[in-house]
Design a protein around this motif. Sequence first.
Motif, short mmCIF file in Angstrom:
data_model
loop_
_atom_site.label_atom_id
_atom_site.label_comp_id
_atom_site.label_asym_id
_atom_site.label_seq_id
_atom_site.Cartn_x
_atom_site.Cartn_y
_atom_site.Cartn_z
N LYS A 1 -1.96 -1.91 0.44
CA LYS A 1 -0.53 -1.83 0.73
C LYS A 1 -0.01 -3.20 1.17
CE LYS A 1 2.92 0.50 3.64
NZ LYS A 1 3.14 1.43 4.78
N ILE B 1 10.14 -3.99 0.29
CA ILE B 1 9.71 -2.60 0.25
C ILE B 1 8.19 -2.54 0.14
CG2 ILE B 1 11.86 -1.84 -0.84
CD1 ILE B 1 10.30 -1.74 -3.51
N PRO B 2 7.57 -1.40 0.43
CA PRO B 2 6.12 -1.28 0.27
C PRO B 2 5.71 -1.33 -1.20
CG PRO B 2 6.99 0.44 1.71
CD PRO B 2 8.16 -0.20 1.05
N CYS C 1 9.34 -6.47 -6.95
CA CYS C 1 9.40 -6.85 -5.54
C CYS C 1 9.83 -8.30 -5.35
CB CYS C 1 8.04 -6.62 -4.88
SG CYS C 1 7.60 -4.87 -4.74
N ASN D 1 -2.14 -8.61 3.58
CA ASN D 1 -2.95 -7.42 3.79
C ASN D 1 -4.24 -7.88 4.48
OD1 ASN D 1 -5.29 -5.53 2.90
ND2 ASN D 1 -3.47 -4.32 2.45
N TYR E 1 2.22 -0.71 -3.38
CA TYR E 1 0.84 -0.24 -3.34
C TYR E 1 0.15 -0.67 -4.63
CZ TYR E 1 2.73 2.81 0.33
OH TYR E 1 3.35 3.30 1.45
N ASP F 1 3.34 -4.53 2.62
CA ASP F 1 4.57 -3.97 3.19
C ASP F 1 5.66 -5.03 3.33
OD1 ASP F 1 6.30 -2.16 4.22
OD2 ASP F 1 5.14 -1.69 6.02
N GLY F 2 6.29 -5.35 2.18
CA GLY F 2 7.38 -6.31 2.19
C GLY F 2 6.96 -7.76 2.08
N ALA G 1 10.02 2.26 -2.69
CA ALA G 1 8.57 2.08 -2.64
C ALA G 1 8.06 2.04 -4.07
CB ALA G 1 7.89 3.20 -1.86
#
Length: 304
Positions: A154, A136-137, A53, A161, A139, A156-157, A38
């Motif tokens: 967030k 992965i998350p 990411c 959002n 933020y 999430d992958g 994360a």
Amino acid sequence: MKELKKPIGLFLSGGGAFGSWQAGVLKELVKARIEFDAIAGFSIGALNGAAYCFGKVSELESLWRGIKTDKILRISPKYNHMPLELFKHHSDNLLSKIGFELSNHLAKITLYSSKPIRKFMSEWFREETSKFVRPIPLYIISHCVERKLPYVAKFDGNMNNPNISFMDALVASCSIPAVFPPVKIMEGNQKIHLVDGGVIGIADISLKIFEGCKTIIFISNSRDDDMDFKSGGIAGLFEGKARRILLKHVKSIYNSRIFVKSKPDVYFISPPESLNMGILDFDGEKCGRAFDIGTKEAIRLLNE
């Protein structure tokens, strides 16, 4: 650095051009095959986190060495109507209070357009699909002016959002008051203004984001001597104030580790020496030197 317990969270603080140092550290951690479960970051830390990411950490060095001030900072003065109140740092005497109120009003006047930084980010992520290479998350943290609270988006992958676009979240997180204008979004029937996540409100960012992690690596861009930074002129006043607020914010975030119920080991990494540059020094030569300091410090820590 000893063997790290999994899952591992990575927190990346803000700091404008200081993010070049942070990128150097991140490059070596990835090279050492440390995998994160994360990531959270604000301001330039969110950009470096997004690079992880999307599997683009290997590109960070050329990005920072090739960066140019005129590609990021384009003069476009604007007054922004928003209820911004910066961190209350004044003493009780009248002159200090007046100075605090004046600084709040001045912070609503932004000097540069956000279009170049949006273009820069859009072009860098242009060829990416919605899904992260590392699912992965992530933020991305900015500051909501109306609520005086951190605004945590967030992803999430992937880039999706329901409340904010990925690019708006990145630009908002980097929208330093008095430098770049806020990002305006609608949440339901309410219009809110989002600015740099380094702004301190009635509550700070918390490492509780990483609840469940057994290790947190925290890469700061601040040094303790930033509290006493002094330089002449209006630019020097801005630099000193920005460094002090950032340092206080970083310390507060780091202290929040005691509230994480999973009791993670927390590794705090900060510049071992002065980076000899300013927060807005988006100059390839200076950023390249800072990047090198980051790689050397990471190698030292990994071999310690």
